[in-house]
Design a protein around this motif. Structure first.
Motif, mmCIF file in Angstrom:
data_model
loop_
_atom_site.group_PDB
_atom_site.id
_atom_site.type_symbol
_atom_site.label_atom_id
_atom_site.label_comp_id
_atom_site.label_asym_id
_atom_site.label_seq_id
_atom_site.Cartn_x
_atom_site.Cartn_y
_atom_site.Cartn_z
ATOM 1 N N ASN A 15 3.236 8.033 -1.303
ATOM 2 C CA ASN A 15 1.994 8.439 -0.851
ATOM 3 C C ASN A 15 1.618 8.290 -2.658
ATOM 4 O O ASN A 15 1.644 9.062 -3.164
ATOM 5 C CB ASN A 15 1.955 8.993 -0.256
ATOM 6 N N ASP A 16 0.826 7.036 -3.252
ATOM 7 C CA ASP A 16 0.487 7.501 -4.063
ATOM 8 C C ASP A 16 -1.063 7.746 -4.271
ATOM 9 O O ASP A 16 -2.047 8.247 -5.196
ATOM 10 C CB ASP A 16 0.856 6.869 -5.504
ATOM 11 N N LEU A 17 -1.279 8.193 -3.429
ATOM 12 C CA LEU A 17 -3.127 8.545 -2.823
ATOM 13 C C LEU A 17 -3.272 9.809 -3.482
ATOM 14 O O LEU A 17 -4.572 9.401 -4.725
ATOM 15 C CB LEU A 17 -3.301 9.090 -1.563
ATOM 16 N N ARG A 77 -1.058 5.277 -14.371
ATOM 17 C CA ARG A 77 -0.091 3.579 -13.570
ATOM 18 C C ARG A 77 0.396 3.368 -11.991
ATOM 19 O O ARG A 77 0.646 2.742 -11.634
ATOM 20 C CB ARG A 77 1.818 3.210 -13.999
ATOM 21 N N HIS A 78 -0.691 4.461 -11.209
ATOM 22 C CA HIS A 78 -0.721 4.049 -10.187
ATOM 23 C C HIS A 78 -1.467 4.181 -9.486
ATOM 24 O O HIS A 78 -3.079 3.846 -9.711
ATOM 25 C CB HIS A 78 -0.548 5.910 -9.305
ATOM 26 N N LEU A 79 -1.916 3.210 -8.859
ATOM 27 C CA LEU A 79 -2.723 2.743 -7.622
ATOM 28 C C LEU A 79 -2.298 2.457 -5.911
ATOM 29 O O LEU A 79 -1.182 2.864 -5.777
ATOM 30 C CB LEU A 79 -2.496 0.816 -7.421
ATOM 31 N N VAL A 127 12.838 2.100 -4.331
ATOM 32 C CA VAL A 127 12.611 3.387 -3.838
ATOM 33 C C VAL A 127 12.023 4.239 -5.396
ATOM 34 O O VAL A 127 12.849 3.144 -6.332
ATOM 35 C CB VAL A 127 12.705 4.250 -2.852
ATOM 36 N N GLN A 128 11.152 5.216 -5.406
ATOM 37 C CA GLN A 128 11.110 6.351 -6.917
ATOM 38 C C GLN A 128 10.913 4.968 -7.813
ATOM 39 O O GLN A 128 11.135 3.789 -8.420
ATOM 40 C CB GLN A 128 12.794 6.389 -7.456
ATOM 41 N N VAL A 166 1.265 -1.215 0.108
ATOM 42 C CA VAL A 166 0.225 0.159 0.361
ATOM 43 C C VAL A 166 0.818 1.404 -0.117
ATOM 44 O O VAL A 166 1.284 0.947 0.262
ATOM 45 C CB VAL A 166 -1.103 0.058 1.222
ATOM 46 N N ARG A 167 0.456 1.558 -1.044
ATOM 47 C CA ARG A 167 1.300 3.481 -0.657
ATOM 48 C C ARG A 167 0.554 4.351 -0.511
ATOM 49 O O ARG A 167 -0.003 5.199 -1.459
ATOM 50 C CB ARG A 167 2.050 3.462 -1.981
ATOM 51 N N ALA A 168 -0.052 5.048 0.643
ATOM 52 C CA ALA A 168 -1.523 5.778 0.681
ATOM 53 C C ALA A 168 -0.372 6.364 1.966
ATOM 54 O O ALA A 168 -0.518 5.283 3.006
ATOM 55 C CB ALA A 168 -2.497 5.553 0.877
HETATM 56 MG MG MG Z 1 6.028 6.284 -7.541
#
Ligand code: MG
Ligand code: ATP
Ligand code: MG
Ligand code: MG
Length: 468
Positions: A75-77, A85-87, A467-468, A68-70
């Protein structure tokens, strides 16, 4: 061969055949790591193995890791629904070497899987390397036969991975696919790289140094490998679509939203946001997170409420999310039995939160609409109003920002923070002299601590995985 389940098993089987131990995904809430909000990369469960603190009975491993990236640093929220491409929830496929093989083998393994296992056309692939990593550049030339223009040298920290201010670190190399000239976007490192033409799908991290203090890096005696490939991105590539939201699983979820709401999904960010947020909410609840006003629970609440606003935009008059859950469980329950086990809990939690928030959502939205009647593109909503929406109507700041996004209106964040500080100070003055010193101190300490995590994110976060 291109459904997510096939891609996952192709990846894991390939690395197993190459001597890797298949290790199950760890939970989304990292064990023994209060500094990290959620598991956001495959390497998180192996952090102590990389540093040597922990020993495992294998020296190479492969996983499909729930991420999870939120909230937190990754933080891709805010991206979700607006990029292809982001979830907030996704699966990261990875292979790991704990002081076993290194750069050459890692590149060889990746290249073989991509071009033979997944059969991607070589002429559409390109890679980035860290600008100081000549070794990686020449390995790509040798192994993939790339010419110089297919090896992009990136001098920024985007291509240099660090676990924290100290500890293991090293350059990384990312694999991209060119999705076609008719799609807007430029190669990595170019000003147009945010377009969708060039899609990053695999990151290979070469952990070869140990940083002992800022600026001091010593070579590790036994360097390691950490890689991460986005399963949903690979599915998009293999299914010949340009967006993760056009892959089979998301089409099914979005189809259910269309059927339930009778609103067409064509070009709708709302459908995409709801489908993604349903996944992250369901998986977070299955791993023991419940909506609350602090820390991880508050991130979950933010995700859920954001989805609810989008459901409202589609005209939902009653709870929607829980109605979509059976489709998700049907699609993903086999790979993730915890989803099946927790289905009743997830369903109840979604329904409860939706019912609780629905009335204030409507009132808050009408306040927001009144407050912004005379604002136009480029203007800012004042911090007082944003704080009132937060404090009285339960609007997380990002929900307010998202609600104003289409009109290109921003939010005065420092005004928001000031309003919050003023309220805290006021609360403090009311408490003064109550004679309950001990309780007071504890209460304010907690408040300060959680205040910071709610609004600034977990900035103390250190180990980040790929990362990145
Ligand atoms: Mg990213
Ligand atoms: P991007 O630059 O596209 O935001 P990233 O560089 O932040 O991706 P990494 O940290 O390198 O991503 O993670 C490794 C891989 O995980 C990426 O190459 C990608 O395939 C996948 N991935 C990362 N973030 C997401 C996301 N939000 N949704 C889906 N897949 C992701
Ligand atoms: Mg990357
Ligand atoms: Mg990237």
């Amino acid at each position: 061969m291109s459904g997510v389940n096939d891609i996952r098993s192709t990846f894991l089987d390939y690395f197993k055949k190459n001597g890797h131990e298949i290790v199950p995904s760890s939970p989304l809430v990292p064990r023994n790591d209060p500094t990290l909000m959620f598991t956001n990369a495959g390497m998180v469960q192996f952090k102590n193995v990389f540093t040597g603190l922990e020993k495992r009975p294998y020296s190479t491993a492969t996983t499909s890791q729930k991420c999870v990236r939120a909230g937190g640093k990754h933080n891709d929220l805010d991206n979700v629904g607006y990029t292809a491409r982001h979830l907030t929830f996704f699966e990261m496929l990875g292979n790991f070497s704990f002081g076993d093989y290194f750069k050459e083998n890692a590149i060889e393994l990746a290249w073989k899987l991509v071009t033979e296992g997944f059969d991607l056309p070589k002429n559409r692939l390109l890679v980035t390397v860290y600008s100081e990593d000549e070794e990686a550049a020449s390995l790509w030339k040798k192994i993939a036969g790339f010419s110089d223009d297919k090896i992009i040298r990136i001098p920024t920290s985007d291509n240099f991975w660090q676990m924290g201010d100290t500890g293991p670190c090293g350059p990384c190399s990312e694999i991209f696919i060119d999705q076609g000239e008719n799609i807007w976007g430029g190669p990595p490192g170019s000003p147009e790289e945010d377009g969708d033409r060039f899609l990053e799908f695999w990151n290979l991290v070469f952990m070869q140094f140990e940083q002992t203090e800022p600026g001091v890096r010593n070579p590790l005696p036994r360097p390691s490998i950490d890689t991460g490939m986005g399963l949903e991105r690979m599915a998009a590539v293999l299914q010949g679509v340009q967006s993760v939201f056009d892959t089979d699983l998301f089409r099914t979820l979005i189809g259910t939203i269309e059927d339930t709401m009778g609103a067409k999904a064509e070009g709708s960010a709302s459908h995409r946001v709801i489908a993604d947020h349903l996944r992250s909410s369901a998986f977070l609840i299955a791993d023991g997170v419940l909506p609350s006003n602090e820390g991880r629970g508050y991130v979950l609440r933010r995700i859920m409420r954001r989805a609810m606003r989008h459901a409202q935009l589609l005209g939902a008059k009653e709870p929607l999310m829980y109605k979509l859950l059976p489709t998700l469980v049907q699609e993903m329950g086999r790979a993730y039995p915890e989803l099946v086990r927790a289905e009743a809990l997830i369903s109840e939690t979604l329904k409860l939160e939706e019912n609780r928030f629905r009335k204030t959502l409507e009132r808050g939205l009408s306040l927001l609409s009144d407050a912004t009647t005379y604002l136009s593109k480029g203007d800012m909503l004042d911090g007082e109003t944003a704080f009132k929406l937060y404090d009285t109507y339960g609007f997380p700041l990002d929900l307010t920002q998202d609600a104003l996004r289409a009109r290109e209106i921003g939010v005065d964040i420092s005004g928001f923070t000031d309003a919050m500080e003023r309220q805290k100070a006021e609360a403090r003055s009311h408490w003064a002299g109550s004679g309950e010193k001990a309780t007071e101190t504890v209460w304010f300490e907690l408040k300060e601590k959680h205040g910071a995590t709610e609004f600034l994110g977990y900035d103390t976060e250190t180990a980040e995985g790929v990362v990145q």
